[in-house]
Design a protein around this motif. Sequence first.
Motif, PDB file in Angstrom:
ATOM      1  N   MET A  52     -62.592 -15.640  68.438  1.00 60.23           N
ATOM      2  CA  MET A  52     -61.980 -16.926  68.236  1.00 60.23           C
ATOM      3  C   MET A  52     -62.728 -17.468  69.962  1.00 60.23           C
ATOM      4  O   MET A  52     -62.708 -17.462  70.676  1.00 60.23           O
ATOM      5  N   SER A  53     -62.875 -18.389  69.774  1.00 55.33           N
ATOM      6  CA  SER A  53     -63.717 -19.929  70.930  1.00 55.33           C
ATOM      7  C   SER A  53     -62.952 -21.029  71.116  1.00 55.33           C
ATOM      8  O   SER A  53     -62.960 -21.571  71.748  1.00 55.33           O
ATOM      9  N   ASN A  54     -62.120 -20.835  70.624  1.00 55.49           N
ATOM     10  CA  ASN A  54     -60.865 -22.080  70.833  1.00 55.49           C
ATOM     11  C   ASN A  54     -60.228 -21.904  72.422  1.00 55.49           C
ATOM     12  O   ASN A  54     -59.841 -20.901  72.209  1.00 55.49           O
ATOM     13  N   GLN A  55     -60.592 -22.634  73.349  1.00 54.33           N
ATOM     14  CA  GLN A  55     -58.915 -22.755  74.039  1.00 54.33           C
ATOM     15  C   GLN A  55     -57.549 -22.626  73.736  1.00 54.33           C
ATOM     16  O   GLN A  55     -57.181 -22.120  74.266  1.00 54.33           O
ATOM     17  N   ASN A  60     -56.278 -19.388  74.933  1.00 57.76           N
ATOM     18  CA  ASN A  60     -56.776 -18.301  74.450  1.00 57.76           C
ATOM     19  C   ASN A  60     -57.069 -17.032  75.604  1.00 57.76           C
ATOM     20  O   ASN A  60     -57.918 -17.302  76.379  1.00 57.76           O
ATOM     21  N   GLU A  67     -58.086 -13.877  74.930  1.00 56.47           N
ATOM     22  CA  GLU A  67     -58.051 -12.840  73.711  1.00 56.47           C
ATOM     23  C   GLU A  67     -59.979 -11.898  74.078  1.00 56.47           C
ATOM     24  O   GLU A  67     -60.797 -12.388  75.357  1.00 56.47           O
TER      25      GLU A  67
END
Length: 123
Positions: A1-4, A73, A75
Amino acid sequence: MSNQLVWADIPVVDLDRAIKFYSAVIGKPITKQSSPGFTFGLLPHSDNDVSGCLYVPDGDNSPSLTGPLIYLNAEGRLADAVAAARAGGGKVLQDIHQIGPYGYRAIVVDTEGNRVGLHAMNK
């Protein structure tokens, strides 16, 4: 997942009324879903898109002009993110805990007084 920003909880008083309102506002249906212990209106999304839900809080939040709870995010670094919040002058309201099949979260207060969720699928 790359969204903040990964998720937003929008507190409501009347879930059915809110589902109707938000479905009209966004022009797409919001689905009412249930998991053990809670019922919510899931905002439409696909795959790993950023989304959120409407929910009736049980004391941890309330509808207000101060805004929804935004999740950031974290992760792969949830424990580090919580530690950084503490070290940076923030406060931990809810330490890392599982949120069913939706991963893990912690709720912190930033240095400005905002509640912010930190989310990761894995600890």
